[in-house]
Design a protein around this motif. Structure first.
Motif: not given
Length: 424
Positions: A173-179, A185-192, A209-214, A217-219
């Motif tokens: 699922s694009s949602d899962i792969e992009m998650a 990304i969060k590991k490399k940039y913990p502060n965003g 793209a939609t999967g990445f945007k989903n 969210k909240g990060t």
């Protein structure tokens, strides 16, 4: 007939909602108890009829146009896996045959092909390549109760087994792969950080793209700029002005190399570049880009037979021996491995169906596919194919790799990431 299937308008609404408000944390819809029946089929008897002699798999794919090389290698890999099975007697004596029709990556042509294969070629199972293509054929294919197994698409809508009981998708699922990419990304940039996003304008690209945007969210990860990948040079020129530290490509196979080459020409050097899993082949898509591809990251679930990492792997050795025996000259290509793995998944489903109460029939095959649990030998250890009555999981684990331009090989950057918790 019960209103099980989404109309074109209904599917458009689902895709629109996915782009406007769905969350990557949402569970896929239940499969109505996981029971597949022939009750609503246009021809229930045909769905239950035992398959004898030859089992035909109909493939609609872009064997012409810019994606022809990659698609052709996938088909070749699957054909070779079938040849190995046929040499061993087939599935309970039933031989496997492929019927391939070119759709030039055109959804309407894919629809025509699938209808011809159902009505004229009398195929027992279908396969296709592309989210737009799956969108075009799913209603007809479900109405006819012809299994479409391991479709080469990643749109979450087709994981809804209640509305598409006769369809399964192979790509994560694009949602899962992009998650999974967002977790890196969060590991490399913990502060965003800020991200530049290149997006292919097909349904496949829009799904990524939609999967990445989903997933963001909240990060503290923000999209600084977005650009269509239609003209790679224009896209990179636009995205470069964002000064983003990270570039994420939400694209299809044909974009992978041109975007990287454009990146090299631009002089822009993001700290991290992420490609989608469909950009997995090093020889075709990374080596020609030279230093510009160095360090690009990707989520992987297949063993690479050309990677020294797997030189001693028993499954890889067997794969190389089998492909050589059957004359496959592209065994080291990752798209060939991909096709082989899909063929392996199909053979597992056919074999289990033959042993089931419904036997080797369309219905028997689909019932197995809805609950199939299997680890193909060419999947990375720890990555398993899983389908349950309630959830169309498929592939939910990956191992992160990065391209080493000097060594011309992908190198692991961590252990297998299990994303199944997002479905709980």
């Amino acid at each position: 007939m019960k209103p099980r299937y989404l109309t074109a308008l209904g599917l458009s609404a689902v895709l629109l909602l996915a782009g406007c408000g769905s969350s990557g944390d949402e569970e896929p819809q239940a499969a109505g108890g996981g029971v597949v029946t022939a009750d609503d089929c246009a021809d229930p008897a045909a769905a239950k009829e035992k398959i004898t002699g030859t089992l035909k798999v109909g493939w609609s794919g872009a064997t012409s146009g810019p994606l022809a090389q990659a698609v052709g290698l996938v088909i070749e890999g699957m054909r070779t896996r079938f040849a190995v099975a046929n040499a061993a007697g087939g599935v309970n004596g039933v031989k496997l045959e492929m019927v391939v029709k070119d759709d030039a990556f055109n959804p309407e042509k894919a629809k025509t092909n699938v209808n011809e294969m159902i009505q004229k070629d009398k195929v027992h199972v279908l396969e296709t390549f592309g989210s737009g293509q799956l969108n075009a054929v799913a209603d007809d294919q479900n109405e006819a109760c012809v299994p479409l197994l391991f479709g080469q698409a990643s749109v979450p809508a087709y994981r809804d087994a209640k509305n598409f009981p006769w369809t399964t998708e192979y790509l994560p699922s694009s949602d899962i792969e992009m998650a999974a990419i967002v977790e890196q990304i969060k590991k490399k940039y913990p502060n965003g950080t800020e991200v530049a996003l290149a997006v292919n304008q097909t349904e496949s690209g829009q799904g990524y793209a939609t999967g990445f945007k989903n997933a963001i969210k909240g990060t503290n990860i923000k999209i600084a700029k977005e650009a269509p990948s239609t003209d790679p040079n224009a896209a990179i020129t636009t995205l470069k002005t964002s000064n983003a530290k990270v570039l994420v490509n939400a694209v299809i196979t044909g974009d992978c190399l041109p975007l990287t080459q454009a990146l090299g020409r631009s002089g822009w050097k993001p700290e991290a570049v992420f490609q989608p899993a469909n950009c997995v082949d090093g020889k075709m898509l990374y080596e020609p880009a030279g230093a510009a591809a160095d360090g690009q990251q990707i989520m992987v679930w297949l063993k690479d037979p050309g990677n020294p990492l797997y030189a001693g792997d028993a499954a890889v050795k067997q794969y190389l021996a089998d492909t050589a025996k059957h004359g496959n000259k592209h065994a080291l290509n990752n798209y060939t491995v991909n096709g082989w793995a899909i063929g392996d998944l199909m053979i597992d489903a056919f074999t289990k169906a033959a042993q089931s109460p419904d036997g080797l029939s369309k219905l028997g095959i689909m019932k197995v596919a809805r609950t199939q649990s299997y680890q193909p030998p060419m999947f990375i250890d720890g990555v398993k194919w899983t389908m349950t009555p309630a959830q169309s999981l498929g592939i939910v684990s990956f191992r992160p790799f990065a391209w080493n331009a000097g060594k011309k090989v992908f190198e692991p950057t961590g252990d297998v990431i299990d994303m199944s918790s997002r479905y709980k």
